[in-house]
Design an enzyme around this catalytic site. Structure first.
Site, mmCIF file in Angstrom:
data_model
loop_
_atom_site.group_PDB
_atom_site.id
_atom_site.type_symbol
_atom_site.label_atom_id
_atom_site.label_comp_id
_atom_site.label_asym_id
_atom_site.label_seq_id
_atom_site.Cartn_x
_atom_site.Cartn_y
_atom_site.Cartn_z
ATOM 1 N N GLU A 32 0.853 -1.198 0.000
ATOM 2 C CA GLU A 32 0.000 0.000 0.000
ATOM 3 C C GLU A 32 0.888 1.248 0.000
ATOM 4 O OE1 GLU A 32 -1.653 0.568 4.210
ATOM 5 O OE2 GLU A 32 -0.603 -1.343 4.307
ATOM 6 N N LYS A 36 2.943 4.408 0.942
ATOM 7 C CA LYS A 36 3.489 4.957 2.185
ATOM 8 C C LYS A 36 3.248 6.462 2.120
ATOM 9 C CE LYS A 36 7.545 5.052 5.151
ATOM 10 N NZ LYS A 36 7.425 6.439 5.569
ATOM 11 N N ASP A 57 3.144 10.317 2.991
ATOM 12 C CA ASP A 57 4.106 11.215 3.626
ATOM 13 C C ASP A 57 3.362 12.235 4.488
ATOM 14 O OD1 ASP A 57 6.498 12.200 4.282
ATOM 15 O OD2 ASP A 57 6.978 13.046 2.320
ATOM 16 N N TYR A 71 -5.913 8.436 6.461
ATOM 17 C CA TYR A 71 -6.079 7.055 5.998
ATOM 18 C C TYR A 71 -5.807 6.126 7.171
ATOM 19 C CZ TYR A 71 -6.318 7.618 0.897
ATOM 20 O OH TYR A 71 -6.717 7.903 -0.376
ATOM 21 N N LYS A 79 11.223 2.337 -0.160
ATOM 22 C CA LYS A 79 11.235 3.768 -0.476
ATOM 23 C C LYS A 79 11.446 4.016 -1.968
ATOM 24 C CE LYS A 79 11.274 6.484 2.666
ATOM 25 N NZ LYS A 79 12.076 6.775 3.847
ATOM 26 N N CYS A 93 35.143 39.979 -1.501
ATOM 27 C CA CYS A 93 33.757 40.020 -1.059
ATOM 28 C C CYS A 93 32.911 40.733 -2.123
ATOM 29 C CB CYS A 93 33.696 40.786 0.258
ATOM 30 S SG CYS A 93 32.048 40.910 0.948
ATOM 31 N N CYS A 135 30.588 42.665 -1.744
ATOM 32 C CA CYS A 135 30.046 43.938 -1.261
ATOM 33 C C CYS A 135 30.784 45.087 -1.955
ATOM 34 C CB CYS A 135 30.194 44.040 0.248
ATOM 35 S SG CYS A 135 31.838 44.507 0.792
ATOM 36 N N CYS A 180 35.204 36.708 3.898
ATOM 37 C CA CYS A 180 35.522 38.118 3.707
ATOM 38 C C CYS A 180 36.258 38.577 4.961
ATOM 39 C CB CYS A 180 34.220 38.894 3.537
ATOM 40 S SG CYS A 180 34.345 40.637 3.901
ATOM 41 N N CYS A 191 32.537 45.447 6.638
ATOM 42 C CA CYS A 191 31.803 44.888 5.495
ATOM 43 C C CYS A 191 30.308 45.105 5.677
ATOM 44 C CB CYS A 191 32.104 43.397 5.354
ATOM 45 S SG CYS A 191 31.043 42.560 4.167
#
Ligand code: IVH
Length: 793
Positions: free
Chosen positions: A125, A127, A129, A235, A325, A433, A435, A458, A464
């Protein structure tokens, strides 16, 4: 009293009827669930609910806020009560391929002593989730419904379960045992899940990641009225305690559930052998997307219940069932871009932007890339130990295989190299970086001759802007200051407008009212609310305050540990200041971090080095290996020596590092701070590093002008030690040194790290050394731990 037909009710009559029905239904629910003494038959009760629903349908405008159709009436508890499962709720062992399935049947067959598997018919049957639930019936009446919890004890979610249409309150038909616990899966259909997320969007609330999370969130609502608005399904597929047997086969048991009013799964099938099971598995796999709800495999169960009983259970799993599975779902798409995100600690984290593709029913447009080495294909797979993707590097424009398994962020598992354009080039991971400051970003860790850190960081720290913003985001986050109405979006605004550069600025936002008012999204009311929310946090839990500082390795748990250990900011800060200059020096830390050199070997080497002569001059013959061997230190075994030889090719170098480390061993106050249960040396060093930085100290002090961390216990102002300066030395027996210090500070004393003329009391435990000597030299009062305890009590 004769009741008017719903069709002929006037509006006024309807108002009165709805009011009466709300009262009657809620009284009956209380009698039924709380007092265990129903006053109406189920049929009568159902008639009340039906009449209420019909009137509401005719007069939708009259639906009451306490309508019984959206609530179950009983007051929302603040916490779910725990209920013990009379029969444990088991989990299932997993099969991942056909071989595992054949093994499962083979094991069962051998266990039962059967010659072949023909007598072992099994059910197969879906499975589902979702989350499992146990619903108890006594004399056919629903008594309570409990989540799986840890399998032994779950949460009482009865009030919420009453809103689930698939679960009857009263069993239909006949033949049910007097006591019957029906078990099964609560889940949300795809349609219900989409509707729920649509509603969340409209309400500006966060979205649920998948139907399972949404179902769990809905079932565990404290307010059943909310659960009622979410069409959960159920179920029935198993059972717990039963007062008498009610079936002889799994198929028969589930058929009984259906007769008694439960929904059961139409895709449950009886199969004669492995081939039959695998065929049904294939079939469900193909139809998976059309089922309308999430499944993650197929469950096989031995059909004959007498055989199930003989097979019994192994630890947490029944020997008579297994979950086969489905493999994780995959799809092919194109890597459009690699974005680099900067974290709070400056870590540069790459994220893959992929052409949107559906993987197992979910549209995926991002995937994790972990780090630079993962992109280059030189990172090693955690399971196989082999380079990821067979060592292939990842390039923008590549056709990639993407995989999604459960909740985790999608992964890139392969590249279709054949489809790669000839002109494509390896991805150049940025060395600065992203930035505006473009500060260099580096990978640390190679100074010991070891491996590079996987993470490139960084180096801009507080300069920063990206790191600052991340810091601020952490500061206002739910587990830290939790400021209502101040999320990442507002922070970004305030940051861009130059109003908030550090946490303290948040508490000065009120000064900029005129500037803010009228800007998009910042009306009168929202500003009033925001400022009120900010003011509320001027008084803050010590643990939240510490966590909000965003010190590396000092998370929510460690912050809680520290707050409890010290009780007050003053005590905490005093311990840090004391420990600061008692840390190990650089040389000691370098040796301590060396792989292969254990703590005992290190101690022995340092003891030797403390009195050793510096070698005159190193020569080729002054071999490190030879010299180490000559020392005859049995505790310094081969692995330790090898490690030393690798890092220090030069004997003079090694001796000088050892000598320096010997002089720089960590001392009492540092050791006791690092020894706090739940902290450890990594977090301790990170804390000390943080407070060693003047800009951090200044920022914290500015913050302390705005907010007051709440003491776990307020300091006492009239104790025998108020105002005195105390030094603790040696080891204590009834408490840790940090507890002792925290206690002294709570009693209004000052705690110092070294003995001087200003010291009033030295509390000395066994092993006390130079501090005790200094105390007697200066004539300072000395107490034992017991004397101290008596003195302050
Ligand atoms: S039977 C003793 N049947 O899967 C056997 N479980 O991985 C009890 N599940 O905790 C479970 N669909 O939440 C069974 N058709 C099904 C199932 C199912 C989903 C869940 C259940 C269980 C978990 C084990």
């Amino acid at each position: 009293m004769t009741k008017l037909p719903v069709d002929s009710l006037t509006k006024e009559q309807a108002v009165h009827e709805l009011e009466r029905l709300a009262r009657e239904i809620s009284e009956n629910r209380r009698a039924y669930f709380e007092e265990d003494a129903p006053t109406l038959s189920d049929a009568e009760y159902d008639a009340l609910e039906r009449r209420n629903r019909l009137i509401e349908q005719r007069f939708p405008a009259l639906v009451r806020t306490d309508s019984p159709s959206t609530s179950v009436g009983s007051a929302a508890s603040t916490k779910f009560t725990k209920i013990t499962h009379q029969v444990s709720m088991l989990s299932l062992d997993n099969a991942f391929n056909d071989g595992d399935v054949a093994d499962f049947l083979g094991r069962a067959q051998r266990f039962l002593g059967f010659e072949d598997q023909s007598a072992l018919a099994c059910t197969a049957e879906p499975k589902i989730d979702g989350l499992s639930l146990s619903v108890r019936y006594e004399k056919g009446q629903l008594k309570h419904a409990v989540t799986r919890g840890d399998g032994k004890e779950g949460e009482d979610v009865t009030a919420n379960v009453l809103t689930i249409g698939d679960i009857p309150r009263q069993l239909d038909g006949e033949g049910w045992p007097e006591i019957l616990e029906v078990r099964g899966e609560v889940y949300l259909s795809h349609a219900a899940f989409e509707a729920l997320n649509q509603a969340q969007t409209e309400a500006g609330l966060p979205l649920y990641a998948n139907p399972r999370n949404a179902a769990a969130g809905s079932l565990r609502q404290l307010d059943p009225a909310i659960t009622a608005q979410r069409p959960l399904s159920f179920y029935a597929y198993a059972w717990g305690e039963v007062s008498s047997p009610f079936a002889t086969t799994q198929m028969g048991a589930v058929a009984s559930f259906a007769r008694w009013g439960f929904k059961t799964n139409a895709d449950m099938k009886l199969c004669a052998d492995t081939a039959g099971l695998l065929a049904h598995y294939q079939d469900l796999g193909l139809r998976r997307a059309e089922l309308g709800y999430d499944i993650d495999g197929v469950v096989y169960k031995v059909n004959d219940l007498a055989l199930q009983a003989r097979l019994g259970i192994v630890t947490r799993f029944p020997r008579w069932a297994i979950a086969h599975k489905f493999p994780p779902e995959r799809a092919i798409t194109i890597l459009d871009a690699i974005d680099i995100q900067v974290g709070r600690t400056g870590a540069l984290t790459p994220v893959a932007r992929v052409r949107p593709v559906t993987v197992g029913g979910v549209v995926v447009s991002n995937a994790t890339l972990h780090n630079e080495d993962f992109i280059a294909g030189i990172a090693l797979d955690r399971v196989t130990g082999q380079p990821v993707r067979g060592g292939k590097d990842l390039r923008i424009g590549d056709h990639i295989v993407i995989q999604r398994a459960g909740d985790v962020i999608p992964q890139i598992v392969d590249i279709l190299v054949d489809k790669r354009e000839a002109s494509s080039e390896p991805f150049a991971f940025p060395k600065v970086c992203p930035c505006p400051l473009q500060t260099p970003a580096i990978r640390g860790g190679d100074d010991l001759g070891g491996d590079l850190d996987v993470v490139r960081r960084c180096t801009g720290e507080f300069a920063c802007p990206f790191q600052r913003l991340r810091h601020l985001e952490l500061f206002v986050s739910r587990k830290a200051f939790d400021i209502d109405g101040l999320g990442p979006r507002q922070l970004q605004d305030f940051f861009d407008w130059g109003l908030v550069k550090e946490p303290a600025d948040i508490f000065k936002l009120g000064d900029h009212r005129a500037l803010l008012e009228g800007r998009d999204g910042y009306g009168q009311t929202s500003l009033n609310n925001l400022f009120a929310a900010i003011d509320q946090r001027r008084d803050i839990d010590l643990a939240r305050f510490i966590f909000g500082l965003g010190v590396r390795h000092v998370g929510e748990t460690t912050s809680g540990v520290l707050a409890r250990a010290f009780g007050s900011w003053t005590a905490f800060k005093a311990a840090i200041d004391l420990a600061q200059d008692q840390r190990a020096n650089e040389a000691y830390r370098q040796l301590e971090a060396m792989q292969g050199l254990g703590p005992r070997a290190l101690e022995v080497l340092l003891d030797w080095a403390a009195n050793a002569e510096m070698p005159q001059q190193s020569s080729l013959f002054d071999d490190v290996a030879e010299n180490l061997a000559k020392l005859r230190l049995s505790e310094v075994a081969m692995p330790a020596r090898k490690a030393l030889i690798q890092v220090f090719p030069d004997w003079a170098d090694l001796v000088s590092t050892l000598k320096s480390a010997a002089a720089g061993r960590p001392r009492e106050d540092y050791i006791s701070l690092a020894a706090i249960d739940g902290m450890g040396p990594v977090a301790c060093d990170a804390l000390l590093d943080f407070f060693a930085e003047p800009h951090n100290r200044d920022a914290v002090n500015r913050l302390l002008e705005q907010v007051r961390p709440r003491d776990a216990e307020a300091p006492v102002s009239d104790s025998p030690v108020t105002g005195l300066t105390i030094v603790f030395t040696g080891s204590l027996e009834t408490m840790t040194r940090d507890e002792a210090k925290a206690q002294a500070i709570r009693l209004g004393a000052k705690v110092a790290g070294s003995v001087s003329a200003k010291t009033d009391i030295v509390v000395a435990g066994p092993g006390a050394g130079s501090k005790l000597a200094k105390a007697s030299e200066l004539g300072v009062r000395v107490m034992t731990e017991a004397e101290w305890a008596a003195f302050v009590s």
